[in-house]
Write a protein that holds these residues in place. Structure first.
Motif, PDB file in Angstrom:
ATOM      1  N   LYS A   9       9.787 -87.561 -56.850  1.00 44.89           N
ATOM      2  CA  LYS A   9       8.437 -87.515 -56.288  1.00 44.89           C
ATOM      3  C   LYS A   9       7.604 -88.619 -56.918  1.00 44.89           C
ATOM      4  CE  LYS A   9       8.152 -82.504 -55.554  1.00 44.89           C
ATOM      5  NZ  LYS A   9       7.812 -82.391 -54.153  1.00 44.89           N
ATOM      6  N   LEU A  10       6.829 -89.313 -56.099  1.00 46.71           N
ATOM      7  CA  LEU A  10       5.808 -90.233 -56.591  1.00 46.71           C
ATOM      8  C   LEU A  10       4.629 -89.355 -56.982  1.00 46.71           C
ATOM      9  CD1 LEU A  10       4.614 -93.103 -56.977  1.00 46.71           C
ATOM     10  CD2 LEU A  10       3.852 -92.966 -54.591  1.00 46.71           C
ATOM     11  N   THR A  11       4.258 -89.388 -58.277  1.00 47.33           N
ATOM     12  CA  THR A  11       3.237 -88.460 -58.769  1.00 47.33           C
ATOM     13  C   THR A  11       1.934 -89.130 -59.179  1.00 47.33           C
ATOM     14  OG1 THR A  11       4.156 -88.581 -60.998  1.00 47.33           O
ATOM     15  CG2 THR A  11       4.947 -86.778 -59.577  1.00 47.33           C
ATOM     16  N   ILE A  47      -2.940 -91.153 -54.391  1.00 49.20           N
ATOM     17  CA  ILE A  47      -1.872 -91.108 -53.390  1.00 49.20           C
ATOM     18  C   ILE A  47      -2.406 -90.335 -52.188  1.00 49.20           C
ATOM     19  CG2 ILE A  47       0.489 -90.340 -52.939  1.00 49.20           C
ATOM     20  CD1 ILE A  47       0.853 -90.318 -56.062  1.00 49.20           C
ATOM     21  N   HIS A  48      -2.229 -90.899 -50.992  1.00 48.68           N
ATOM     22  CA  HIS A  48      -2.732 -90.247 -49.779  1.00 48.68           C
ATOM     23  C   HIS A  48      -1.619 -90.081 -48.757  1.00 48.68           C
ATOM     24  CE1 HIS A  48      -7.285 -90.873 -50.225  1.00 48.68           C
ATOM     25  NE2 HIS A  48      -6.738 -91.124 -51.385  1.00 48.68           N
ATOM     26  N   LYS A  81      -5.213 -87.601 -39.890  1.00 50.76           N
ATOM     27  CA  LYS A  81      -6.187 -87.297 -40.936  1.00 50.76           C
ATOM     28  C   LYS A  81      -5.582 -87.674 -42.284  1.00 50.76           C
ATOM     29  CE  LYS A  81      -8.471 -83.565 -38.515  1.00 50.76           C
ATOM     30  NZ  LYS A  81      -8.740 -82.144 -38.443  1.00 50.76           N
ATOM     31  N   MET A  82      -6.372 -88.415 -43.061  1.00 48.40           N
ATOM     32  CA  MET A  82      -5.943 -88.850 -44.383  1.00 48.40           C
ATOM     33  C   MET A  82      -6.451 -87.852 -45.415  1.00 48.40           C
ATOM     34  SD  MET A  82      -7.032 -92.363 -46.296  1.00 48.40           S
ATOM     35  CE  MET A  82      -8.746 -91.909 -46.407  1.00 48.40           C
ATOM     36  N   GLN A  83      -5.569 -87.510 -46.375  1.00 44.01           N
ATOM     37  CA  GLN A  83      -5.994 -86.643 -47.463  1.00 44.01           C
ATOM     38  C   GLN A  83      -5.246 -86.993 -48.732  1.00 44.01           C
ATOM     39  OE1 GLN A  83      -5.195 -82.626 -46.255  1.00 44.01           O
ATOM     40  NE2 GLN A  83      -3.010 -82.789 -46.589  1.00 44.01           N
ATOM     41  N   GLN A  84      -5.937 -86.837 -49.857  1.00 45.12           N
ATOM     42  CA  GLN A  84      -5.322 -87.090 -51.147  1.00 45.12           C
ATOM     43  C   GLN A  84      -4.325 -85.983 -51.444  1.00 45.12           C
ATOM     44  OE1 GLN A  84      -8.070 -87.781 -54.351  1.00 45.12           O
ATOM     45  NE2 GLN A  84      -6.516 -87.385 -55.907  1.00 45.12           N
ATOM     46  N   VAL A  85      -3.169 -86.366 -52.024  1.00 46.47           N
ATOM     47  CA  VAL A  85      -2.150 -85.395 -52.415  1.00 46.47           C
ATOM     48  C   VAL A  85      -1.751 -85.651 -53.864  1.00 46.47           C
ATOM     49  CG1 VAL A  85      -1.240 -84.994 -50.087  1.00 46.47           C
ATOM     50  CG2 VAL A  85      -0.285 -86.848 -51.483  1.00 46.47           C
ATOM     51  N   GLN A  86      -1.160 -84.658 -54.485  1.00 48.94           N
ATOM     52  CA  GLN A  86      -0.721 -84.780 -55.876  1.00 48.94           C
ATOM     53  C   GLN A  86       0.578 -85.579 -55.999  1.00 48.94           C
ATOM     54  OE1 GLN A  86      -2.514 -83.766 -58.607  1.00 48.94           O
ATOM     55  NE2 GLN A  86      -4.022 -83.526 -56.986  1.00 48.94           N
ATOM     56  N   ALA A  87       1.411 -85.555 -54.930  1.00 47.86           N
ATOM     57  CA  ALA A  87       2.709 -86.232 -54.979  1.00 47.86           C
ATOM     58  C   ALA A  87       3.236 -86.445 -53.566  1.00 47.86           C
ATOM     59  CB  ALA A  87       3.698 -85.407 -55.786  1.00 47.86           C
ATOM     60  N   LEU A  88       4.151 -87.401 -53.443  1.00 46.62           N
ATOM     61  CA  LEU A  88       4.883 -87.624 -52.197  1.00 46.62           C
ATOM     62  C   LEU A  88       6.375 -87.639 -52.527  1.00 46.62           C
ATOM     63  CD1 LEU A  88       2.796 -90.461 -50.477  1.00 46.62           C
ATOM     64  CD2 LEU A  88       2.978 -88.071 -49.746  1.00 46.62           C
ATOM     65  N   ASP A  89       7.173 -87.015 -51.664  1.00 48.69           N
ATOM     66  CA  ASP A  89       8.615 -86.936 -51.880  1.00 48.69           C
ATOM     67  C   ASP A  89       9.303 -88.277 -51.674  1.00 48.69           C
ATOM     68  OD1 ASP A  89       8.557 -84.191 -52.409  1.00 48.69           O
ATOM     69  OD2 ASP A  89       8.753 -83.686 -50.287  1.00 48.69           O
ATOM     70  N   GLY A  96      -1.552 -96.543 -41.386  1.00 48.04           N
ATOM     71  CA  GLY A  96      -1.568 -95.407 -40.470  1.00 48.04           C
ATOM     72  C   GLY A  96      -0.759 -94.227 -40.965  1.00 48.04           C
ATOM     73  N   GLY A  97      -0.159 -94.356 -42.144  1.00 43.82           N
ATOM     74  CA  GLY A  97       0.663 -93.284 -42.697  1.00 43.82           C
ATOM     75  C   GLY A  97       0.328 -93.061 -44.153  1.00 43.82           C
ATOM     76  N   ASP A  98       1.319 -92.612 -44.891  1.00 49.59           N
ATOM     77  CA  ASP A  98       1.133 -92.388 -46.325  1.00 49.59           C
ATOM     78  C   ASP A  98       0.851 -93.730 -47.003  1.00 49.59           C
ATOM     79  OD1 ASP A  98       1.790 -89.781 -45.710  1.00 49.59           O
ATOM     80  OD2 ASP A  98       3.869 -89.974 -46.357  1.00 49.59           O
ATOM     81  N   HIS A  99       0.017 -93.702 -48.047  1.00 43.36           N
ATOM     82  CA  HIS A  99      -0.378 -94.950 -48.699  1.00 43.36           C
ATOM     83  C   HIS A  99      -0.989 -94.671 -50.074  1.00 43.36           C
ATOM     84  CE1 HIS A  99      -3.914 -93.437 -46.564  1.00 43.36           C
ATOM     85  NE2 HIS A  99      -4.643 -94.027 -47.506  1.00 43.36           N
ATOM     86  N   ILE A 100      -1.287 -95.771 -50.771  1.00 42.84           N
ATOM     87  CA  ILE A 100      -1.978 -95.707 -52.048  1.00 42.84           C
ATOM     88  C   ILE A 100      -3.398 -96.205 -51.821  1.00 42.84           C
ATOM     89  CG2 ILE A 100      -2.061 -96.662 -54.386  1.00 42.84           C
ATOM     90  CD1 ILE A 100       1.048 -96.903 -54.136  1.00 42.84           C
ATOM     91  N   MET A 101      -4.381 -95.523 -52.403  1.00 39.69           N
ATOM     92  CA  MET A 101      -5.786 -95.877 -52.204  1.00 39.69           C
ATOM     93  C   MET A 101      -6.428 -96.224 -53.542  1.00 39.69           C
ATOM     94  SD  MET A 101      -8.235 -96.217 -49.979  1.00 39.69           S
ATOM     95  CE  MET A 101      -7.814 -95.292 -48.528  1.00 39.69           C
TER      96      MET A 101
END
Length: 157
Positions: A68-70, A82-83, A89-97, A109-114
C-alpha cells in the motif's frame, strides 16, 4: 583430525549450506519478503499558482506480495496527500493499494498525489523530488518532471 576441528568444519559447512539455500528462491519477492516496486512515468503538470499541484506516475509491483502507498513527502510542500477519484469525486485517502504482480496508476482524472501550499512554483523543465512511503516496502525517492499543463503521457499497451 581432532574432534574440535571436525566440529568446526561441520559447523562451517552447515552455515554455508544454509546461506546458499536462503539465497536461492523461486519467489519473485525480495529476500526479506518485501514487494519489489518500480516507479515510472512520474510527472507534475506546471502549477497555475503556488496554492496546489498534482502528481502522477505508475507504481509497478513485480512480486507476489501486495503493498500500500501510505504517504508521500516532498520539500515542495509540507502538505502532500494521497487522493482517489470515484464517481468523478476526489477525496483524500489514507492509502492506495499496490496489488501483487500489478500496478497502481496515478493519472489525471483518477487516483493522484496532491500538493497544497507550495513553497515555490515549479516551472516546466524543473524536477520535483518526492519520497513515496509504503506499508511493507522501503521508501522510494522519485524525481517528477514538471511538464506543460496540457501534457498527456503516451499510452502504452
Amino acid at each position: 583430525m581432532n574432534r574440535r576441528t571436525t566440529r568446526t568444519i561441520a559447523a562451517a559447512l552447515s552455515l554455508s549450506a544454509a546461506l546458499a539455500i536462503s539465497g536461492c528462491s523461486s519467489d519473485s519477492d525480495a529476500g526479506d519478503g518485501k514487494p519489489e516496486l518500480k516507479v515510472s512515468g512520474g510527472y507534475m503538470p506546471e502549477p497555475i499558482d503556488d496554492k496546489m499541484a498534482g502528481a502522477f506516475m505508475v507504481i509497478k509491483n513485480g512480486s507476489k506480495a501486495a503493498d500500500k502507498l501510505t504517504a508521500v513527502t516532498s520539500t515542495l510542500s509540507g502538505d502532500v496527500t494521497i487522493h482517489e477519484t470515484k464517481d468523478q469525486k476526489m477525496q483524500q485517502v489514507q492509502a492506495l493499494d499496490v496489488p501483487a504482480n500489478g500496478e497502481l496508476k496515478l493519472a489525471r482524472g483518477g487516483d493522484h498525489i496532491m500538493f497544497m501550499g507550495l513553497k515555490n512554483k515549479p516551472k516546466v523543465g524543473d524536477k520535483v523530488t518526492v519520497e513515496l512511503r509504503f506499508e511493507k516496502s522501503d521508501p522510494v525517492k522519485v524525481e517528477l518532471d514538471v511538464k506543460e499543463r496540457t501534457y498527456q503521457p503516451q499510452k502504452t499497451n
